[in-house]
Design an enzyme around this catalytic site. Sequence first.
Site, PDB file in Angstrom:
ATOM      1  N   CYS A  17      19.350   6.352  -0.967  1.00 35.97           N
ATOM      2  CA  CYS A  17      19.968   5.938   0.291  1.00 35.97           C
ATOM      3  C   CYS A  17      20.497   7.184   0.981  1.00 35.97           C
ATOM      4  O   CYS A  17      20.743   8.195   0.353  1.00 35.97           O
ATOM      5  CB  CYS A  17      21.125   4.987   0.022  1.00 35.97           C
ATOM      6  N   ARG A  42      12.906   9.415   5.545  1.00 32.50           N
ATOM      7  CA  ARG A  42      12.428   8.921   4.250  1.00 32.50           C
ATOM      8  C   ARG A  42      12.022   7.450   4.319  1.00 32.50           C
ATOM      9  O   ARG A  42      11.450   6.939   3.364  1.00 32.50           O
ATOM     10  CB  ARG A  42      13.524   9.110   3.200  1.00 32.50           C
ATOM     11  N   TRP A  90      18.085   1.952   1.076  1.00 37.42           N
ATOM     12  CA  TRP A  90      16.763   1.732   0.500  1.00 37.42           C
ATOM     13  C   TRP A  90      17.025   0.830  -0.696  1.00 37.42           C
ATOM     14  O   TRP A  90      17.550   1.260  -1.711  1.00 37.42           O
ATOM     15  CB  TRP A  90      16.156   3.074   0.108  1.00 37.42           C
ATOM     16  N   ASN A 116      25.246   5.367  -2.699  1.00 32.65           N
ATOM     17  CA  ASN A 116      23.883   5.588  -3.175  1.00 32.65           C
ATOM     18  C   ASN A 116      23.960   5.633  -4.697  1.00 32.65           C
ATOM     19  O   ASN A 116      24.837   6.281  -5.247  1.00 32.65           O
ATOM     20  CB  ASN A 116      23.343   6.926  -2.646  1.00 32.65           C
ATOM     21  N   GLY A 117      23.046   4.933  -5.365  1.00 31.93           N
ATOM     22  CA  GLY A 117      23.049   4.944  -6.821  1.00 31.93           C
ATOM     23  C   GLY A 117      22.936   3.529  -7.350  1.00 31.93           C
ATOM     24  O   GLY A 117      22.534   2.615  -6.629  1.00 31.93           O
ATOM     25  N   GLU A 496      -6.308  10.930 -11.874  1.00 26.34           N
ATOM     26  CA  GLU A 496      -5.270  11.151 -10.863  1.00 26.34           C
ATOM     27  C   GLU A 496      -5.280  12.614 -10.394  1.00 26.34           C
ATOM     28  O   GLU A 496      -5.112  12.886  -9.199  1.00 26.34           O
ATOM     29  CB  GLU A 496      -3.903  10.756 -11.452  1.00 26.34           C
ATOM     30  N   LYS A 500      -5.875  13.817  -6.519  1.00 21.70           N
ATOM     31  CA  LYS A 500      -4.950  14.693  -5.773  1.00 21.70           C
ATOM     32  C   LYS A 500      -5.726  15.817  -5.096  1.00 21.70           C
ATOM     33  O   LYS A 500      -5.488  16.139  -3.942  1.00 21.70           O
ATOM     34  CB  LYS A 500      -3.872  15.301  -6.685  1.00 21.70           C
ATOM     35  N   GLU A 503      -7.818  14.363  -2.083  1.00 22.40           N
ATOM     36  CA  GLU A 503      -7.152  13.871  -0.875  1.00 22.40           C
ATOM     37  C   GLU A 503      -6.429  14.960  -0.100  1.00 22.40           C
ATOM     38  O   GLU A 503      -6.356  14.880   1.116  1.00 22.40           O
ATOM     39  CB  GLU A 503      -6.234  12.676  -1.169  1.00 22.40           C
ATOM     40  N   HIS A 519     -23.490  12.363 -20.219  1.00 19.95           N
ATOM     41  CA  HIS A 519     -24.370  11.300 -19.734  1.00 19.95           C
ATOM     42  C   HIS A 519     -24.707  11.482 -18.253  1.00 19.95           C
ATOM     43  O   HIS A 519     -25.116  10.521 -17.599  1.00 19.95           O
ATOM     44  CB  HIS A 519     -23.731   9.934 -19.988  1.00 19.95           C
ATOM     45  N   LYS A 618      -0.432   6.221   4.384  1.00 17.43           N
ATOM     46  CA  LYS A 618       0.402   6.040   3.190  1.00 17.43           C
ATOM     47  C   LYS A 618       0.191   4.657   2.595  1.00 17.43           C
ATOM     48  O   LYS A 618       0.197   4.473   1.386  1.00 17.43           O
ATOM     49  CB  LYS A 618       1.882   6.251   3.564  1.00 17.43           C
TER      50      LYS A 618
HETATM   51  O1  M6R Z   1       1.052   1.403  -2.029  1.00 18.04           O
HETATM   52  P1  M6R Z   1       0.019   1.307  -3.112  1.00 18.04           P
HETATM   53  O2  M6R Z   1       0.491   1.831  -4.419  1.00 18.04           O
HETATM   54  O3  M6R Z   1      -0.555  -0.062  -3.250  1.00 18.04           O
HETATM   55  O4  M6R Z   1      -1.156   2.254  -2.619  1.00 18.04           O
HETATM   56  C1  M6R Z   1      -2.350   2.310  -3.318  1.00 18.04           C
HETATM   57  C2  M6R Z   1      -3.162   3.509  -2.898  1.00 18.04           C
HETATM   58  O5  M6R Z   1      -3.477   3.430  -1.525  1.00 18.04           O
HETATM   59  C3  M6R Z   1      -2.395   4.816  -3.146  1.00 18.04           C
HETATM   60  O6  M6R Z   1      -2.020   4.905  -4.494  1.00 18.04           O
HETATM   61  C4  M6R Z   1      -3.249   6.032  -2.797  1.00 18.04           C
HETATM   62  O7  M6R Z   1      -4.346   6.111  -3.643  1.00 18.04           O
HETATM   63  C5  M6R Z   1      -2.358   7.263  -2.894  1.00 18.04           C
HETATM   64  N1  M6R Z   1      -1.887   7.652  -1.585  1.00 18.04           N
HETATM   65  C6  M6R Z   1      -3.020   8.422  -3.496  1.00 18.04           C
HETATM   66  O8  M6R Z   1      -2.186   9.523  -3.569  1.00 18.04           O
END
Ligand code: M6R
Length: 623
Positions: A17, A42, A90, A116-117, A496, A500, A503, A519, A618
């Site tokens: 928060c 944020r 938040w 906050n907390g 993952e 990263k 993207e 394979h 996002k």
């Molecule tokens: O909000 P969500 O966790 O459902 O989002 C899922 C994906 O769109 C999200 O994890 C996306 O792959 C990330 N931005 C990757 O860093």
Amino acid sequence: MPGATVEETGREVTNMCGIVGYTGPREAGPVLMDGLRRLEYRGYDSAGIALVTENGDLFVEKRAGKVAVLQDALGADTPRAGVGLGHTRWATHGRPSDLNAHPHSDCTGRISVVHNGIVENFRELRDELAAKGHVLASETDTEVVAHLVEDAYRGDLADAVRAALRRLEGAYALVVMHRDEPDRLVGARLNAPLLVGLGDGESFLASDASALVAYTKRVIFLADGDVADLRPGTATITDIAGKPVDRPIDVIPWSAEAAEKGGYAHFMLKEIHEQPAALRSAMAGRVRGDNVCIEEIDALRDRFINVSRVELIACGTAYYASLVGAQLFQDWLGVPARANVASEFRYSPPPLDARTLVVAVTQSGETADTIAAARLARERGSMVIAVTNTVGSAITREAHASVFLQAGPEVAVAATKTFVTQVVTLVMLAADIAQQLGRRTKAEEDELVRALRALPEAAERAIELAAVTEEMASRYAEAAGFMYIGRAFGYPAALEGALKIKEISYLHAEGYAAGELKHGPISLLDADVPLVAVATRSPVYDKLISNLMEGKARDARVLAVATEGDKQIEQLATDVCWVPDTLDPLSTILAVIPLQLFAYYVAVARGRDVDQPRNLAKSVTVE
Ligand code: M6R
């Protein structure tokens, strides 16, 4: 059971928060609103301010929604006042609403509190206060603080706050104000950030320097246990018992924009560094004594005995976290468990019935495919648990219960701290259910609890050790592409890590189960396509080393993520990123940290827009 203190689970929790307080000669209302706007980057779900007006009244306005909604409610002018406090919330306890928005007041309407907390013992305190005749209006943990201060107040606000603090377990950054002491603010911190700003004849309190750098750069960073007693231009700091403590005045070198990012160049880098705190927040109140307990699923406990299969549904990063969850539900509950890409789930759904537990994992809680898949499962009679970072999000309306990540807002498009908190939350969820069903031994549970408690510090160490990725990235930034491999719990980390890179650096990367390399994809490897191998200590370590050697034999440079102390890997890999040792199911969390930082530095070296990469949003709210 008494709530565990945060010292038991770790130290600082995430800054969930935004808090701002002001006392001085300016109009407090505009100063507070300006601070709230600066904290809003944020993304918050409600906001509010309280002022002691020049007529001596306590004025409060608070609204669900963004700061703009609060501004509309206030109109062009706020009442004239020289002291006040504000908050952007938040949500962690209680859904976003006008009522749950901060500030919160006591029964007399004289005291105002922002927080906050997490007050971990708030249920106990609420019951105790109610028994004494206090009327609590909201669902929040914070409101108990206003009533505790009311109970303790004998004409000195700082004394009353200190008395209230002695009753709290958990984490807090608090600012408190009393109508009858109209130029005074009292702030306190324990395991949540709070700083004092000192201007010319004016004083500030804020959770984040961004709220005050436009007015002053002279600040005191409060330490845990500090209580700050502010009058215009002065601050007296004591400990919780009232003993004075000395704190230095620092000068913040940041601009307002840099302050939003806490001095980091990008939100992604800031959020990577927030991971130890985010892990602590995710575990706060859940790793208690010698077991793991997630209260949010209490209402479903009678039904777990009938669960015959577990289906996890998610997209992107959340899907990779679900791969860890699936392994654990299967191992620990002893029933088939599978992670599903949510966008495919509806086209080929598994058998869904009342004996199926469906776990929908989504940071935003708004991903259209995950919501649609959860809805289908619910329509077919399955029990749906949402694991999400967003209180009040759409997924929480589809689910029978929602477990929150408590990771704090994530601004960068590339998910980082929400990945590690998704993994740790799934670990806790699987452990809690398995324990309830008697499917794990006490010794296994004890071992897990020990490892969970050590995890935030291990994540801190992993971040320190990953400093080498900045130099490495400069040598790998011109690669034609990358191949990431892992096995078992290393496999989701490899996926993952590859995501990263893709993207944010716009370089092609494949994440593969290491055994699949031969394979097909091994043909991609050469001197321009490095192999990134997640080779942490695990039962599959030797097999992974064989795969790593296969890459080496194709002239590929090999970047390994390995456990500290592994002598063998130093001889085999071109570069090594070390991570601390941990329990196998938690290894994904530590292994991903150097991969996040590596991707970050490669993207920076390539001049990419790290926080808002092209073509991405996002939250993906369309199918
Ligand atoms: O909000 P969500 O966790 O459902 O989002 C899922 C994906 O769109 C999200 O994890 C996306 O792959 C990330 N931005 C990757 O860093």
